[in-house]
Design a protein around this motif. Structure first.
Motif, PDB file in Angstrom:
ATOM      1  N   GLU A  40       0.792  -1.223   0.000  1.00  0.00           N
ATOM      2  CA  GLU A  40       0.000   0.000   0.000  1.00  0.00           C
ATOM      3  C   GLU A  40       0.831   1.283   0.000  1.00  0.00           C
ATOM      4  OE1 GLU A  40      -3.443   0.367   2.322  1.00  0.00           O
ATOM      5  OE2 GLU A  40      -4.085  -1.691   2.000  1.00  0.00           O
ATOM      6  N   ILE A  41       2.141   1.173   0.112  1.00  0.00           N
ATOM      7  CA  ILE A  41       2.938   2.397   0.037  1.00  0.00           C
ATOM      8  C   ILE A  41       3.266   2.677  -1.431  1.00  0.00           C
ATOM      9  CG2 ILE A  41       3.846   2.136   2.375  1.00  0.00           C
ATOM     10  CD1 ILE A  41       6.512   1.289   1.159  1.00  0.00           C
ATOM     11  N   ASP A  42       3.575   3.920  -1.730  1.00  0.00           N
ATOM     12  CA  ASP A  42       3.725   4.350  -3.119  1.00  0.00           C
ATOM     13  C   ASP A  42       5.150   4.237  -3.653  1.00  0.00           C
ATOM     14  OD1 ASP A  42       4.771   6.326  -1.561  1.00  0.00           O
ATOM     15  OD2 ASP A  42       3.738   7.976  -2.562  1.00  0.00           O
ATOM     16  N   ILE A  43       5.837   3.200  -3.265  1.00  0.00           N
ATOM     17  CA  ILE A  43       7.196   2.955  -3.741  1.00  0.00           C
ATOM     18  C   ILE A  43       7.244   1.549  -4.322  1.00  0.00           C
ATOM     19  CG2 ILE A  43       9.609   2.676  -3.029  1.00  0.00           C
ATOM     20  CD1 ILE A  43       9.049   4.733  -0.837  1.00  0.00           C
ATOM     21  N   ALA A  44       7.880   1.420  -5.472  1.00  0.00           N
ATOM     22  CA  ALA A  44       8.018   0.097  -6.091  1.00  0.00           C
ATOM     23  C   ALA A  44       8.962  -0.751  -5.238  1.00  0.00           C
ATOM     24  CB  ALA A  44       8.563   0.227  -7.503  1.00  0.00           C
ATOM     25  N   ASN A 101       0.795  -2.624  16.176  1.00  0.00           N
ATOM     26  CA  ASN A 101      -0.339  -3.554  16.247  1.00  0.00           C
ATOM     27  C   ASN A 101      -1.421  -3.237  15.234  1.00  0.00           C
ATOM     28  OD1 ASN A 101       0.669  -5.084  18.401  1.00  0.00           O
ATOM     29  ND2 ASN A 101      -0.035  -3.539  19.861  1.00  0.00           N
ATOM     30  N   ARG A 102      -1.512  -1.989  14.839  1.00  0.00           N
ATOM     31  CA  ARG A 102      -2.570  -1.578  13.913  1.00  0.00           C
ATOM     32  C   ARG A 102      -2.008  -1.436  12.507  1.00  0.00           C
ATOM     33  NH1 ARG A 102      -5.550   3.356  15.148  1.00  0.00           N
ATOM     34  NH2 ARG A 102      -3.485   4.169  14.911  1.00  0.00           N
ATOM     35  N   PHE A 103      -2.816  -1.796  11.526  1.00  0.00           N
ATOM     36  CA  PHE A 103      -2.384  -1.786  10.131  1.00  0.00           C
ATOM     37  C   PHE A 103      -1.948  -0.401   9.671  1.00  0.00           C
ATOM     38  CE2 PHE A 103      -3.118  -1.574   5.536  1.00  0.00           C
ATOM     39  CZ  PHE A 103      -2.287  -2.608   5.133  1.00  0.00           C
ATOM     40  N   GLU A 104      -2.715   0.635  10.001  1.00  0.00           N
ATOM     41  CA  GLU A 104      -2.372   1.993   9.563  1.00  0.00           C
ATOM     42  C   GLU A 104      -1.031   2.440  10.139  1.00  0.00           C
ATOM     43  OE1 GLU A 104      -3.666   3.895   7.129  1.00  0.00           O
ATOM     44  OE2 GLU A 104      -4.909   2.145   6.761  1.00  0.00           O
ATOM     45  N   GLU A 105      -0.764   2.072  11.390  1.00  0.00           N
ATOM     46  CA  GLU A 105       0.529   2.400  11.998  1.00  0.00           C
ATOM     47  C   GLU A 105       1.652   1.663  11.279  1.00  0.00           C
ATOM     48  OE1 GLU A 105       0.661   1.674  16.202  1.00  0.00           O
ATOM     49  OE2 GLU A 105      -1.147   2.847  16.556  1.00  0.00           O
ATOM     50  N   ARG A 162      10.357   5.518  16.859  1.00  0.00           N
ATOM     51  CA  ARG A 162       9.126   5.548  17.665  1.00  0.00           C
ATOM     52  C   ARG A 162       8.055   6.320  16.930  1.00  0.00           C
ATOM     53  NH1 ARG A 162      12.271   6.437  23.078  1.00  0.00           N
ATOM     54  NH2 ARG A 162      12.229   4.299  23.851  1.00  0.00           N
ATOM     55  N   ILE A 163       6.822   5.834  17.069  1.00  0.00           N
ATOM     56  CA  ILE A 163       5.673   6.528  16.472  1.00  0.00           C
ATOM     57  C   ILE A 163       4.849   7.102  17.611  1.00  0.00           C
ATOM     58  CG2 ILE A 163       3.579   6.249  15.150  1.00  0.00           C
ATOM     59  CD1 ILE A 163       5.428   5.356  13.184  1.00  0.00           C
ATOM     60  N   LYS A 213       1.686   0.545   8.172  1.00  0.00           N
ATOM     61  CA  LYS A 213       1.865   1.143   6.844  1.00  0.00           C
ATOM     62  C   LYS A 213       2.651   2.450   6.943  1.00  0.00           C
ATOM     63  CE  LYS A 213      -1.631   2.886   4.488  1.00  0.00           C
ATOM     64  NZ  LYS A 213      -2.878   3.000   3.719  1.00  0.00           N
ATOM     65  N   LYS A 214       2.321   3.280   7.912  1.00  0.00           N
ATOM     66  CA  LYS A 214       3.025   4.544   8.112  1.00  0.00           C
ATOM     67  C   LYS A 214       4.493   4.286   8.458  1.00  0.00           C
ATOM     68  CE  LYS A 214       3.054   8.613  11.101  1.00  0.00           C
ATOM     69  NZ  LYS A 214       2.461   9.225  12.287  1.00  0.00           N
ATOM     70  N   THR A 215       4.749   3.350   9.355  1.00  0.00           N
ATOM     71  CA  THR A 215       6.111   3.041   9.786  1.00  0.00           C
ATOM     72  C   THR A 215       6.947   2.515   8.632  1.00  0.00           C
ATOM     73  OG1 THR A 215       5.354   2.551  12.033  1.00  0.00           O
ATOM     74  CG2 THR A 215       7.482   1.633  11.365  1.00  0.00           C
ATOM     75  N   ILE A 216       6.421   1.538   7.912  1.00  0.00           N
ATOM     76  CA  ILE A 216       7.159   0.975   6.781  1.00  0.00           C
ATOM     77  C   ILE A 216       7.429   2.056   5.737  1.00  0.00           C
ATOM     78  CG2 ILE A 216       7.049  -0.632   4.834  1.00  0.00           C
ATOM     79  CD1 ILE A 216       5.530  -2.549   6.695  1.00  0.00           C
TER      80      ILE A 216
END
Length: 149
Positions: free
Chosen positions: A27-31, A116-120, A148-149, A122-125
């Protein structure tokens, strides 16, 4: 970023965590091109059988795995002259200061607590993949080591 996919490796024995990670990465915008391993020994076997052009750009390494855990795998990577410059992100549920310190001392580039959460996740990756990974030119300090987030 270039159109050449970023080669990413995930080393984790937990199937659910691997699926969660792969879904977030898509889901991130990088190949990207994701390769998965179940333990550190599988990763090292693959790296030793590859030439340097096939090495990943970024390795996400869990700590607690059977056969060869992330601590031992990290030490093996850093003591091998051909592998020592690979970028290794520790990716673990552990928030133990001892684990963080040990992986920092043994040369990990960054430490990430598994969200633990998908949105977190995705943001972290996304942040880690986009981050400037030129630690060879810049000195790493503990302040930018623990993510850390």
């Amino acid at each position: 970023m270039s159109t050449t996919p970023l080669k990413i490796v995930l080393v984790d024995d937990d199937e659910d965590d691997r699926l969660f990670f792969a879904d977030a990465l898509q889901e991130i915008d990088i190949a990207t091109e994701l390769t998965e391993f179940h333990n550190g020994q599988e990763l090292l076997d693959c790296l030793h059988a590859s030439d340097t052009a096939a090495y990943p750009h970024l390795i996400f390494l869990d700590l607690n795995m059977p056969v060869m855990d992330g601590f031992e795998c990290l030490r093996e990577i850093r003591k091998n002259p051909e592998l020592k410059d690979l970028v290794v992100a520790i990716y673990s549920t552990s928030s133990s200061e001892k684990d963080i310190e040990e992986t920092f001392v043994h040369g990990a580039n960054i430490y990430i607590n598994k969200p633990n959460r998908f949105e977190e996740l995705k943001k972290t990756i996304g942040q880690v993949v986009r981050r400037n990974w030129h630690y060879h030119e810049n000195e790493t300090d503990k302040a930018n080591f623990l993510f850390r987030i």
